[in-house]
Design a protein around this motif. Sequence first.
Motif, PDB file in Angstrom:
ATOM      1  N   GLY A  66       0.985  -0.970  -0.426  1.00  0.00           N
ATOM      2  CA  GLY A  66       0.205  -0.200   0.060  1.00  0.00           C
ATOM      3  C   GLY A  66       0.742   1.254  -0.147  1.00  0.00           C
ATOM      4  O   GLY A  66       1.828   1.042   0.399  1.00  0.00           O
ATOM      5  N   SER A  67       0.565   2.192  -0.229  1.00  0.00           N
ATOM      6  CA  SER A  67       0.398   3.796  -0.140  1.00  0.00           C
ATOM      7  C   SER A  67       0.648   5.073   0.518  1.00  0.00           C
ATOM      8  O   SER A  67      -0.427   4.728   1.517  1.00  0.00           O
ATOM      9  N   GLN A  69       0.679   7.643   0.592  1.00  0.00           N
ATOM     10  CA  GLN A  69       0.149   8.322  -0.241  1.00  0.00           C
ATOM     11  C   GLN A  69      -1.317   9.350   0.300  1.00  0.00           C
ATOM     12  O   GLN A  69      -1.238  10.160   0.506  1.00  0.00           O
ATOM     13  N   VAL A  70      -2.223   8.392   0.683  1.00  0.00           N
ATOM     14  CA  VAL A  70      -3.048   8.354   1.140  1.00  0.00           C
ATOM     15  C   VAL A  70      -3.377   9.288   1.803  1.00  0.00           C
ATOM     16  O   VAL A  70      -4.330   9.275   2.613  1.00  0.00           O
ATOM     17  N   LEU A  71      -2.335   8.867   3.407  1.00  0.00           N
ATOM     18  CA  LEU A  71      -1.865   9.815   4.035  1.00  0.00           C
ATOM     19  C   LEU A  71      -2.226  11.225   4.140  1.00  0.00           C
ATOM     20  O   LEU A  71      -1.984  11.786   5.079  1.00  0.00           O
ATOM     21  N   GLY A  72      -1.935  11.912   3.102  1.00  0.00           N
ATOM     22  CA  GLY A  72      -1.699  13.467   2.986  1.00  0.00           C
ATOM     23  C   GLY A  72      -0.348  13.468   2.881  1.00  0.00           C
ATOM     24  O   GLY A  72       0.007  12.944   3.281  1.00  0.00           O
ATOM     25  N   ASP A  73      -0.529  14.669   3.189  1.00  0.00           N
ATOM     26  CA  ASP A  73       1.064  15.809   2.870  1.00  0.00           C
ATOM     27  C   ASP A  73       1.309  16.633   3.995  1.00  0.00           C
ATOM     28  O   ASP A  73       2.455  17.227   4.078  1.00  0.00           O
ATOM     29  N   GLU A  78       0.882  13.823  11.369  1.00  0.00           N
ATOM     30  CA  GLU A  78       0.718  12.380  11.284  1.00  0.00           C
ATOM     31  C   GLU A  78       1.870  11.680  11.907  1.00  0.00           C
ATOM     32  O   GLU A  78       2.116  10.731  13.208  1.00  0.00           O
ATOM     33  N   ASP A 120       7.867   6.897   0.286  1.00  0.00           N
ATOM     34  CA  ASP A 120       6.117   6.209   0.925  1.00  0.00           C
ATOM     35  C   ASP A 120       6.270   4.529   0.783  1.00  0.00           C
ATOM     36  O   ASP A 120       5.133   4.707   1.209  1.00  0.00           O
ATOM     37  N   ARG A 162      -3.443   2.377   9.089  1.00  0.00           N
ATOM     38  CA  ARG A 162      -3.575   3.613   8.897  1.00  0.00           C
ATOM     39  C   ARG A 162      -4.123   3.846   7.568  1.00  0.00           C
ATOM     40  O   ARG A 162      -5.244   4.922   7.695  1.00  0.00           O
ATOM     41  N   ILE A 163      -3.336   3.164   6.530  1.00  0.00           N
ATOM     42  CA  ILE A 163      -3.687   3.089   4.814  1.00  0.00           C
ATOM     43  C   ILE A 163      -4.946   2.271   4.793  1.00  0.00           C
ATOM     44  O   ILE A 163      -5.170   1.761   3.933  1.00  0.00           O
ATOM     45  N   ASN A 165      -4.521  -0.786   5.073  1.00  0.00           N
ATOM     46  CA  ASN A 165      -4.325  -2.211   5.436  1.00  0.00           C
ATOM     47  C   ASN A 165      -3.783  -3.313   6.517  1.00  0.00           C
ATOM     48  O   ASN A 165      -3.366  -2.756   7.236  1.00  0.00           O
TER      49      ASN A 165
END
Length: 179
Positions: A66-67, A69-73, A78, A120, A162-163, A165
Amino acid sequence: MMASLTSTMTRPARTVFVAVLAFASVEAFLPGPTGRTQFGAHSVSVVPYSSSALPLSSQPAEVDAGSLQVLGDDHESEGERLAKSVAGWLDNEWMEQEVHIRMGDAAKSTYVSCRLVGDDEIMSIMTAVSENLDSNWNEYDKDAFVNAWDIGNYVADYLMHRIGNEGCGCSAQIFDPDA
């Protein structure tokens, strides 16, 4: 032509038996009254596995973790959540200690640094957190009940959680700092 193509693409089926051990708790690995380790498995399963199910390719199979990136910038926020989760997990697992906050902050710092350079990958962040803690372990060792790689494994499970998975289950439960 079809017969020779088929014979090169198939392989004979072999059955291998895989033993799967599930331990009820960490106590299964602790020394018993005789001083010897008690490997008391909670359950044992022996599962037949057919080698014909293996991929025909000689290339290693990739696992998509998983990436991030889904947690944002907002890596700082985070990272702060990660730090609180690490400290909360250690406090719940052992007892409240200031060293848990410092280890969480170190994990946050490494996480933020990795993300700011575009990393990531959960496994590389896990490794970076573990290596950073390990290289500075003299700051934590006196009061810590875990090691740097325990925290790195927790970070990997936390990020997988968190993502959305499924993690590797190295950690008993992910501490939710927002709960």
